[in-house]
Design a protein around this motif. Structure first.
Motif, PDB file in Angstrom:
ATOM      1  N   LEU A  11       0.816  -1.212   0.000  1.00  0.00           N
ATOM      2  CA  LEU A  11       0.000   0.000   0.000  1.00  0.00           C
ATOM      3  C   LEU A  11       0.855   1.270   0.000  1.00  0.00           C
ATOM      4  CD1 LEU A  11      -2.860  -1.132   2.366  1.00  0.00           C
ATOM      5  CD2 LEU A  11      -3.137  -0.349   0.008  1.00  0.00           C
ATOM      6  N   SER A  12       2.051   1.212   0.557  1.00  0.00           N
ATOM      7  CA  SER A  12       2.933   2.381   0.527  1.00  0.00           C
ATOM      8  C   SER A  12       3.258   2.803  -0.897  1.00  0.00           C
ATOM      9  CB  SER A  12       4.222   2.086   1.291  1.00  0.00           C
ATOM     10  OG  SER A  12       4.895   0.963   0.728  1.00  0.00           O
ATOM     11  N   ARG A  13       3.365   1.815  -1.795  1.00  0.00           N
ATOM     12  CA  ARG A  13       3.636   2.144  -3.198  1.00  0.00           C
ATOM     13  C   ARG A  13       2.371   2.637  -3.907  1.00  0.00           C
ATOM     14  NH1 ARG A  13       7.016  -1.760  -6.784  1.00  0.00           N
ATOM     15  NH2 ARG A  13       6.975   0.190  -7.968  1.00  0.00           N
ATOM     16  N   TRP A  14       1.227   2.065  -3.534  1.00  0.00           N
ATOM     17  CA  TRP A  14      -0.020   2.571  -4.109  1.00  0.00           C
ATOM     18  C   TRP A  14      -0.185   4.061  -3.771  1.00  0.00           C
ATOM     19  CZ3 TRP A  14      -3.061   0.657  -7.684  1.00  0.00           C
ATOM     20  CH2 TRP A  14      -3.140  -0.726  -7.881  1.00  0.00           C
ATOM     21  N   LYS A  15       0.227   4.419  -2.575  1.00  0.00           N
ATOM     22  CA  LYS A  15       0.028   5.794  -2.115  1.00  0.00           C
ATOM     23  C   LYS A  15       0.905   6.785  -2.854  1.00  0.00           C
ATOM     24  CE  LYS A  15      -0.424   8.325   2.231  1.00  0.00           C
ATOM     25  NZ  LYS A  15      -0.325   8.216   3.722  1.00  0.00           N
ATOM     26  N   ASN A  16       2.039   6.351  -3.334  1.00  0.00           N
ATOM     27  CA  ASN A  16       3.048   7.271  -3.863  1.00  0.00           C
ATOM     28  C   ASN A  16       3.263   7.183  -5.366  1.00  0.00           C
ATOM     29  OD1 ASN A  16       3.757   8.398  -1.291  1.00  0.00           O
ATOM     30  ND2 ASN A  16       4.776   6.455  -0.813  1.00  0.00           N
ATOM     31  N   GLN A  17       2.295   6.651  -6.092  1.00  0.00           N
ATOM     32  CA  GLN A  17       2.452   6.602  -7.538  1.00  0.00           C
ATOM     33  C   GLN A  17       1.118   6.850  -8.223  1.00  0.00           C
ATOM     34  OE1 GLN A  17       3.878   2.551  -8.200  1.00  0.00           O
ATOM     35  NE2 GLN A  17       1.869   1.948  -8.914  1.00  0.00           N
ATOM     36  N   PRO A  18       1.131   7.229  -9.502  1.00  0.00           N
ATOM     37  CA  PRO A  18      -0.127   7.459 -10.222  1.00  0.00           C
ATOM     38  C   PRO A  18      -0.987   6.200 -10.243  1.00  0.00           C
ATOM     39  CG  PRO A  18       1.737   8.313 -11.469  1.00  0.00           C
ATOM     40  CD  PRO A  18       2.316   7.520 -10.343  1.00  0.00           C
ATOM     41  N   ARG A  19      -2.289   6.392 -10.202  1.00  0.00           N
ATOM     42  CA  ARG A  19      -3.226   5.273 -10.176  1.00  0.00           C
ATOM     43  C   ARG A  19      -3.639   4.875 -11.595  1.00  0.00           C
ATOM     44  NH1 ARG A  19      -7.596   6.635  -5.405  1.00  0.00           N
ATOM     45  NH2 ARG A  19      -6.088   6.954  -3.709  1.00  0.00           N
ATOM     46  N   PRO A  20      -3.931   3.605 -11.785  1.00  0.00           N
ATOM     47  CA  PRO A  20      -4.522   3.199 -13.060  1.00  0.00           C
ATOM     48  C   PRO A  20      -5.971   3.647 -13.134  1.00  0.00           C
ATOM     49  CG  PRO A  20      -4.508   1.360 -11.538  1.00  0.00           C
ATOM     50  CD  PRO A  20      -3.766   2.482 -10.851  1.00  0.00           C
ATOM     51  N   GLU A  21      -6.535   3.631 -14.306  1.00  0.00           N
ATOM     52  CA  GLU A  21      -7.949   3.970 -14.482  1.00  0.00           C
ATOM     53  C   GLU A  21      -8.798   2.854 -13.865  1.00  0.00           C
ATOM     54  OE1 GLU A  21     -11.349   5.573 -14.983  1.00  0.00           O
ATOM     55  OE2 GLU A  21      -9.576   6.675 -15.663  1.00  0.00           O
ATOM     56  N   LEU A  22      -9.623   3.209 -12.881  1.00  0.00           N
ATOM     57  CA  LEU A  22     -10.448   2.218 -12.179  1.00  0.00           C
ATOM     58  C   LEU A  22     -11.939   2.529 -12.261  1.00  0.00           C
ATOM     59  CD1 LEU A  22      -8.368   1.798  -8.888  1.00  0.00           C
ATOM     60  CD2 LEU A  22      -8.384   0.285 -10.878  1.00  0.00           C
ATOM     61  N   LYS A  23     -12.284   3.769 -12.542  1.00  0.00           N
ATOM     62  CA  LYS A  23     -13.689   4.160 -12.513  1.00  0.00           C
ATOM     63  C   LYS A  23     -14.494   3.395 -13.555  1.00  0.00           C
ATOM     64  CE  LYS A  23     -16.609   8.274 -12.246  1.00  0.00           C
ATOM     65  NZ  LYS A  23     -16.642   9.763 -12.354  1.00  0.00           N
ATOM     66  N   LYS A  24     -15.556   2.762 -13.083  1.00  0.00           N
ATOM     67  CA  LYS A  24     -16.488   2.007 -13.936  1.00  0.00           C
ATOM     68  C   LYS A  24     -15.815   0.850 -14.670  1.00  0.00           C
ATOM     69  CE  LYS A  24     -19.648   5.907 -14.557  1.00  0.00           C
ATOM     70  NZ  LYS A  24     -20.392   6.753 -15.526  1.00  0.00           N
ATOM     71  N   ARG A  25     -14.747   0.296 -14.090  1.00  0.00           N
ATOM     72  CA  ARG A  25     -14.046  -0.845 -14.684  1.00  0.00           C
ATOM     73  C   ARG A  25     -14.157  -2.031 -13.734  1.00  0.00           C
ATOM     74  NH1 ARG A  25     -10.377   1.798 -18.311  1.00  0.00           N
ATOM     75  NH2 ARG A  25      -9.810  -0.236 -19.185  1.00  0.00           N
ATOM     76  N   PRO A  26     -14.631  -3.180 -14.179  1.00  0.00           N
ATOM     77  CA  PRO A  26     -14.742  -4.352 -13.297  1.00  0.00           C
ATOM     78  C   PRO A  26     -13.382  -4.714 -12.721  1.00  0.00           C
ATOM     79  CG  PRO A  26     -15.868  -4.736 -15.390  1.00  0.00           C
ATOM     80  CD  PRO A  26     -15.085  -3.461 -15.556  1.00  0.00           C
ATOM     81  N   ALA A  27     -13.339  -4.915 -11.405  1.00  0.00           N
ATOM     82  CA  ALA A  27     -12.057  -5.189 -10.755  1.00  0.00           C
ATOM     83  C   ALA A  27     -12.252  -6.143  -9.582  1.00  0.00           C
ATOM     84  CB  ALA A  27     -11.411  -3.892 -10.272  1.00  0.00           C
ATOM     85  N   MET A  28     -11.196  -6.893  -9.298  1.00  0.00           N
ATOM     86  CA  MET A  28     -11.130  -7.754  -8.124  1.00  0.00           C
ATOM     87  C   MET A  28      -9.994  -7.245  -7.245  1.00  0.00           C
ATOM     88  SD  MET A  28     -12.419 -10.550  -6.632  1.00  0.00           S
ATOM     89  CE  MET A  28     -13.301 -11.223  -8.050  1.00  0.00           C
ATOM     90  N   PHE A  29     -10.249  -7.183  -5.933  1.00  0.00           N
ATOM     91  CA  PHE A  29      -9.253  -6.732  -4.971  1.00  0.00           C
ATOM     92  C   PHE A  29      -8.752  -7.917  -4.156  1.00  0.00           C
ATOM     93  CE2 PHE A  29     -11.895  -3.111  -5.902  1.00  0.00           C
ATOM     94  CZ  PHE A  29     -11.052  -2.002  -5.845  1.00  0.00           C
ATOM     95  N   VAL A  30      -7.436  -7.969  -3.925  1.00  0.00           N
ATOM     96  CA  VAL A  30      -6.844  -8.993  -3.071  1.00  0.00           C
ATOM     97  C   VAL A  30      -5.988  -8.287  -2.016  1.00  0.00           C
ATOM     98  CG1 VAL A  30      -5.456 -11.095  -2.942  1.00  0.00           C
ATOM     99  CG2 VAL A  30      -6.715 -10.557  -5.056  1.00  0.00           C
ATOM    100  N   LEU A  31      -6.337  -8.491  -0.754  1.00  0.00           N
ATOM    101  CA  LEU A  31      -5.599  -7.903   0.363  1.00  0.00           C
ATOM    102  C   LEU A  31      -4.810  -9.021   1.039  1.00  0.00           C
ATOM    103  CD1 LEU A  31      -5.524  -5.062   1.888  1.00  0.00           C
ATOM    104  CD2 LEU A  31      -7.005  -6.170   3.572  1.00  0.00           C
ATOM    105  N   TYR A  32      -3.523  -8.771   1.258  1.00  0.00           N
ATOM    106  CA  TYR A  32      -2.683  -9.823   1.840  1.00  0.00           C
ATOM    107  C   TYR A  32      -1.672  -9.214   2.803  1.00  0.00           C
ATOM    108  CZ  TYR A  32       0.363 -13.920   2.167  1.00  0.00           C
ATOM    109  OH  TYR A  32       1.117 -14.979   2.622  1.00  0.00           O
ATOM    110  N   ALA A  33      -1.731  -9.661   4.063  1.00  0.00           N
ATOM    111  CA  ALA A  33      -0.795  -9.185   5.087  1.00  0.00           C
ATOM    112  C   ALA A  33      -0.128 -10.368   5.769  1.00  0.00           C
ATOM    113  CB  ALA A  33      -1.537  -8.332   6.116  1.00  0.00           C
ATOM    114  N   GLY A  34       0.004 -11.460   5.017  1.00  0.00           N
ATOM    115  CA  GLY A  34       0.604 -12.667   5.574  1.00  0.00           C
ATOM    116  C   GLY A  34       2.112 -12.689   5.415  1.00  0.00           C
ATOM    117  N   LYS A  35       2.659 -13.898   5.428  1.00  0.00           N
ATOM    118  CA  LYS A  35       4.104 -14.058   5.410  1.00  0.00           C
ATOM    119  C   LYS A  35       4.682 -13.930   3.998  1.00  0.00           C
ATOM    120  CE  LYS A  35       3.734 -17.171   9.340  1.00  0.00           C
ATOM    121  NZ  LYS A  35       3.939 -18.551   9.834  1.00  0.00           N
TER     122      LYS A  35
END
Length: 238
Positions: free
Chosen positions: A214-238
């Motif tokens: 997420l630190s990299r998501w915060k500090n770089q330009p975002r891809p186009e996401l508006k009205k685009r089907p997307a799947m999110f995967v959150l991972y804080a494991g090993k």
């Protein structure tokens, strides 16, 4: 008379080249089935027209199965199968029975001794997980998270805690016009080193999968996401 087979027919996830995502045998089976159970007949007919453009789609028998279908209405959907006809079950979600009301019909078919045959096709859940780099040993799909800001932030923190504790990938989706708000919420709720994958427009020419902390998501330009089907995967494991 022996019963027919309930075929679970995969649908495209977008404007995909069917040669790239569906085996020829799947299309061959779909093109001979006359009886269908679908979420929305209009989009199902459009899908089937992609399978075989020359086919006369208007004459196919289509029954509806969606979130509004009551449990006591499921038995009537099995009548063509009990009469010996093969039936195709098609989902708007891509793969019938996965995060989809078709699961109840498949379970009922098993109780009636009806063969249930899953066919190969694209699953946005598995494709996103495959590409994410998150743990494929343990994962959960949560569907939609809360819309309200407070409950959504708390849910994301809960998913992050579970991911850390169980070494588990957490998958979820959002209504496409709220994708950017979901990314904002993840940045607010979760730790900088937690990994977030966004898999957009899977199997299409516009497919994009970005997986990073997420630190990299915060500090770089975002891809186009508006009205685009997307799947999110959150991972804080090993």
């Amino acid at each position: 008379m022996s019963s027919g087979t309930l075929y679970l027919i995969p649908a495209p996830l977008g404007d995909s080249n069917l040669d790239n995502i569906l085996p020829a045998d799947v299309r061959k089976i779909a093109n001979r089935i006359e009886h269908w159970i679908v979420e929305h007949p209009k989009t199902a007919r459009a899908f089937l027209k992609l399978y075989e453009p020359a086919r006369q789609i208007a004459g196919l028998q289509m029954s509806e199965l969606n979130e509004h279908t009551k449990d006591n209405e499921l038995a009537t959907l099995l009548a063509p199968l009990q009469a010996g006809h093969d039936v195709g079950l098609m989902s708007e979600a891509g793969c019938p029975g996965v995060a989809d009301p078709g699961a109840k019909l498949a379970r009922l078919a098993h109780t009636q001794g009806i063969r249930v045959a899953p066919l190969v096709g694209p699953s946005s859940i598995l494709l996103a997980l495959m590409a994410s780099g998150a743990s494929g040993q343990r994962f959960r799909f949560h569907g939609y998270l809360p819309v309200e800001a407070g409950p959504r932030l708390e849910k994301l923190r809960e998913l992050e805690r579970d991911s850390t504790k169980l070494d588990e990938a957490q998958l979820f989706i959002e209504t496409p016009y709220r994708n950017e708000a979901m990314l904002d919420a993840a940045l607010q709720a979760c730790k900088p080193n937690t990994w977030l994958t966004i898999a957009r427009d899977l199997t299409t020419d516009d497919e994009l999968v970005i997986s990073q902390a997420l630190s990299r998501w915060k500090n770089q330009p975002r891809p186009e996401l508006k009205k685009r089907p997307a799947m999110f995967v959150l991972y804080a494991g090993k």
